[in-house]
Design an enzyme around this catalytic site. Structure first.
Site, PDB file in Angstrom:
ATOM      1  N   CYS A 151       0.792  -1.231   0.000  1.00 56.52           N
ATOM      2  CA  CYS A 151       0.000   0.000   0.000  1.00 56.52           C
ATOM      3  C   CYS A 151       0.826   1.284   0.000  1.00 56.52           C
ATOM      4  CB  CYS A 151      -0.970  -0.006   1.177  1.00 56.52           C
ATOM      5  SG  CYS A 151      -2.070  -1.441   1.155  1.00 56.52           S
ATOM      6  N   HIS A 285      -3.443   7.799   6.324  1.00 51.51           N
ATOM      7  CA  HIS A 285      -3.618   6.492   5.694  1.00 51.51           C
ATOM      8  C   HIS A 285      -5.017   5.991   6.030  1.00 51.51           C
ATOM      9  CE1 HIS A 285      -2.406   2.873   3.699  1.00 51.51           C
ATOM     10  NE2 HIS A 285      -2.555   2.128   4.790  1.00 51.51           N
ATOM     11  N   HIS A 320     -10.022   1.820  -0.262  1.00 47.83           N
ATOM     12  CA  HIS A 320      -8.569   1.679  -0.128  1.00 47.83           C
ATOM     13  C   HIS A 320      -8.032   1.120  -1.441  1.00 47.83           C
ATOM     14  CE1 HIS A 320      -4.625   1.091   1.140  1.00 47.83           C
ATOM     15  NE2 HIS A 320      -4.773   0.261   2.160  1.00 47.83           N
TER      16      HIS A 320
END
Length: 395
Positions: A151, A285, A320
């Site tokens: 990520c 995040h 996400h």
């Protein structure tokens, strides 16, 4: 810059959705899977529609990741005013991605074993193949590379691009990431038991998991002070600081004290020659999982003390987007700087008792409220403790 995400197929559509609090999270529509119970942030285009938009021959092997990447890179080049036929500079392309062409591997796996009629897609499986597809579509990049660090991939692609410029290995860099949803993707995160069956609620006391997303985003960079090329907005926004750390605490979980996140934010501030109090907004995040939001919050408290700037996670808008997240949220951070607004932390209702702060919410005035924003910190934290922070600033 260029972007395609669950909330829009270009910069203007993404900005409008952010200002209007319009989430792109919905039940699965495009990905063919039995798991219909999970809401996700899908790009609202079929592969066939993207192929048509890009005018790609229908018999040419493509992947969903590469198609989204082509659309976003095309917009980035257009907004930068780069016309390859009139451009003699060295342009590097750095792409962050992980699942690559796995959407085709899943679709044609049985054929691979039995019929051998779709073997051209075997070569599209790995993540680097998607990077090559995007680069080949444009045909003029002087160097091409793929970053795959889960990520934090796209954020690390931006860092590598900055280092190429700093060391004069390129004159202009297109950096970012692309990632599509796949069954492997969905099932993997489901196995980790971190998917929410409702819309995710980052930094909320009742958070229970994330919503996966897909998309692509890229920024076009050049060295400060150069009058090379870029037409619109050149010199207005700086990548003023960046850092990547890896605490290697666990394969998928972050350390209890957010050590990697703390080190990355601290190093990025030092790299930018900024103090914590100089940051006007943190694009967190903020996945919505119990582990991430707690440890990221603890790390933020360690860095900023009792002077924590407004914080929000935009994953409740886009989902996400995993390896593309660092670039999707870099573009959102730049839009925040350019338009002096802070994106809402959607779906928030109750403050986490373990943290001293709550995320930014302003449902009543999202369209009109103006902020003085000069420096934005954007966090992207990956599996294995690979943590990256980017700082964008007005010149």
């Amino acid at each position: 810059m260029g972007i395609v995400s669950a909330i829009g197929n270009n910069i203007a559509e993404n900005l409008l959705a952010l200002r209007n609090n319009n989430s792109g999270i919905a039940l699965l529509h495009y990905l063919k899977t039995e798991h219909k119970e999970f809401p996700v942030g899908e790009v609202k285009l079929t592969n066939e529609q993207m192929i048509s938009l890009l005018q790609i021959p229908e018999n040419q092997p493509t992947t969903r990741t590469s198609l989204m990447g082509m659309i976003a890179v095309k917009e980035a080049l257009q907004t930068a005013g780069i016309m390859p036929e009139k451009f003699s500079k060295r342009i590097a392309f750095i792409n962050g991605t992980t699942v690559g062409g796995m959407d085709k591997s899943e679709l044609f796996y049985a054929d691979f074993l039995q019929n051998n009629t779709k073997n051209e897609y075997i070569a599209t499986h790995d993540c680097g193949a998607c990077t090559e597809m995007i680069a080949d579509f444009f045909g003029f990049f002087s160097q091409v590379s793929t970053i795959s660090t889960a990520c934090s991939s796209a954020a690390n692609a931006i860092i590598l691009g900055a280092e190429l410029l700093k060391n004069q290995r390129a004159d202009v860099v297109v950096a970012g990431g692309a990632e599509c949803l796949t069954k492997f993707h969905l099932n993997g995160f489901n196995t980790l038991m971190i998917l929410d069956k409702n819309h995710c609620c980052p930094f909320d006391a009742a958070r229970s998991g994330l919503n996966l997303g897909e998309g692509a985003a890229y920024i076009v960079m050049e060295r400060m002070g150069k009058s090379n090329s870029l037409e619109k907005g050149r010199g207005e926004i700086l990548l003023s600081g960046y850092a990547n750390t890896c605490d290697a605490y666990h394969q998928t979980a972050t350390s209890p004290q957010g050590e990697g996140a703390f080190l990355a934010m601290t190093a990025a501030l030092k790299n930018a020659n900024l103090r914590p109090e100089d940051i006007d907004y943190i694009n967190a995040h903020g996945t919505g999982t119990p582990n991430n939001d707690l440890t990221e919050g603890i790390a933020i408290e360690r860095v900023f003390g009792n002077k924590i700037p407004p914080i929000s996670s935009t994953k409740a808008f886009t989902g996400h987007t995993t390896s593309a997240a660092g670039a999707v949220e870099a573009v959102i951070s730049i839009l925040s700087l350019q338009n002096n607004f802070i994106p809402n932390n959607l779906n928030f209702t109750e403050k986490m008792e373990e943290l001293s702060f709550a995320p930014y919410i302003d449902n009543a005035h999202a369209l009109s409220k103006q902020f003085s924003i000069n420096h934005v910190l954007s966090n992207s934290f990956g599996f294995g403790g690979n943590d990256t922070c980017l700082i964008f600033s007005k010149k």
